[in-house]
Write a protein that holds these residues in place. Structure first.
Motif, PDB file in Angstrom:
ATOM      1  N   LYS A 206     -16.755  14.826  -3.379  1.00 43.27           N
ATOM      2  CA  LYS A 206     -16.182  14.428  -5.057  1.00 43.27           C
ATOM      3  C   LYS A 206     -14.508  14.577  -5.126  1.00 43.27           C
ATOM      4  O   LYS A 206     -14.343  15.530  -5.506  1.00 43.27           O
ATOM      5  N   VAL A 207     -14.029  13.849  -5.032  1.00 42.19           N
ATOM      6  CA  VAL A 207     -12.351  13.911  -5.183  1.00 42.19           C
ATOM      7  C   VAL A 207     -12.026  12.607  -6.140  1.00 42.19           C
ATOM      8  O   VAL A 207     -12.577  11.573  -6.096  1.00 42.19           O
ATOM      9  N   ALA A 208     -10.934  12.758  -6.746  1.00 41.73           N
ATOM     10  CA  ALA A 208     -10.348  11.777  -7.871  1.00 41.73           C
ATOM     11  C   ALA A 208      -9.471  10.866  -7.081  1.00 41.73           C
ATOM     12  O   ALA A 208      -8.823  11.358  -6.091  1.00 41.73           O
ATOM     13  N   THR A 209      -9.473   9.588  -7.297  1.00 43.81           N
ATOM     14  CA  THR A 209      -8.481   8.542  -6.673  1.00 43.81           C
ATOM     15  C   THR A 209      -7.596   8.126  -7.705  1.00 43.81           C
ATOM     16  O   THR A 209      -8.205   7.457  -8.778  1.00 43.81           O
ATOM     17  N   VAL A 210      -6.380   8.029  -7.194  1.00 46.36           N
ATOM     18  CA  VAL A 210      -5.434   7.350  -8.230  1.00 46.36           C
ATOM     19  C   VAL A 210      -4.645   6.320  -7.323  1.00 46.36           C
ATOM     20  O   VAL A 210      -4.313   6.559  -6.235  1.00 46.36           O
TER      21      VAL A 210
END
Length: 279
Positions: A206-210
């Motif tokens: 569960k990591v954010a992606t930009v």
């Protein structure tokens, strides 16, 4: 009654049970409701509008610690990965922005020191070095390297439980190379396919992606806006469009943010410290 047994690997179990730092205060102006782990953020804009500057600001906030002894820093104290495809990202720019922020940090108001003081140069250097140890830079030079890098992210994330942010600058870098080789020609479809390939490699974490892209990177026939789609692989949580306000000589810009529920915009200027929001 049917019973189903769902098996999972040790890596999947570790990913599910591990707790990564949150990103709630990554940028209060653009994300007033906060960022959740697993969110996908698209940043688009023409050259010179501040795409790489903005992601560098994200890295400053993510990497710097919340506090350092008696000093209030205001960072997140987390780790990040940047997949560098356009090679516009500059580590010296990141260090410069960190130095600028740290120079302004003072002793906490809760401290009994009568006269607040700033962080000295030696402490600034130490904080930056420790913060940069949590940054992983992956340089890619063609689409094959990019997809191999995607597959390596699972191992990197499993070894770095503190990492909660992945940045790709940009996701569309090798479109023309792939299109010339007979790949997908519709720009929107290419972008969605590449994003799905990335997310399929990191969905256990569960990591954010930009990711960034050029404004013109879209097909003539528009697909359904990803912001309104059912959540899942390839769908986008925030779309940020960076535009110049007025003529090319103007120093004023606008960030238009779209989410599944709302649209809003903020004006800004660009300085050595990053994007400065106009109130």
């Amino acid at each position: 009654m049917d019973y189903q047994c769902k098996a999972e690997t040790g890596v999947q179990l570790l990913a599910r049970l591990s707790t990564r730092p949150n990103l709630n205060s990554l940028n209060d102006t653009l994300f007033p409701g906060g960022i959740n782990l697993g969110n996908v953020i698209e940043i688009s804009g023409d050259s010179g509008c501040g795409k790489t500057t903005l992601i560098t600001q994200f890295l400053v906030k993510c990497l710097l610690p919340k506090t350092w002894n008696e000093f209030q820093i205001g960072g997140l104290g987390a780790g990040a990965i940047i997949v560098n495809t356009d090679h516009h990202f500059q580590i010296l720019k990141l260090v410069s922005m960190m130095e600028s922020l740290l120079t302004k940090c003072q002793v906490s108001a809760n401290n009994e020191t009568k006269f607040p003081r700033n962080i000295d140069c030696k402490i600034i250097e130490k904080i930056i070095k420790e913060s940069l140890s949590n940054l992983i830079i992956l340089n890619c030079y063609d689409s094959l390297q990019l997809f191999v890098t995607f597959h390596s992210l699972s191992h990197i994330l499993s070894c770095n439980a503190n990492t909660n942010l992945i940045i790709i600058d940009s996701l569309s870098a090798y479109y023309w190379q792939d299109a010339a080789a007979g790949g997908v020609r519709k720009m929107d479809l290419y972008l969605k396919k590449t994003l799905k390939a990335l997310q399929s490699c990191i969905e256990e974490y569960k990591v954010a992606t930009v990711y960034t892209k050029q404004t013109h990177f879209q097909s003539k026939v528009r697909f359904t806006d990803d912001c309104t789609a059912t959540p899942g692989l390839g769908n986008i949580t925030y779309k940020i469009q960076l535009n110049r306000v007025g003529s090319k000589e103007a120093d004023l810009f606008s960030a238009e943010v779209s989410t599944p529920m709302s649209k809003y915009s903020h004006q800004y200027t660009i300085s050595d410290e990053g994007l400065v929001w106009v109130k």
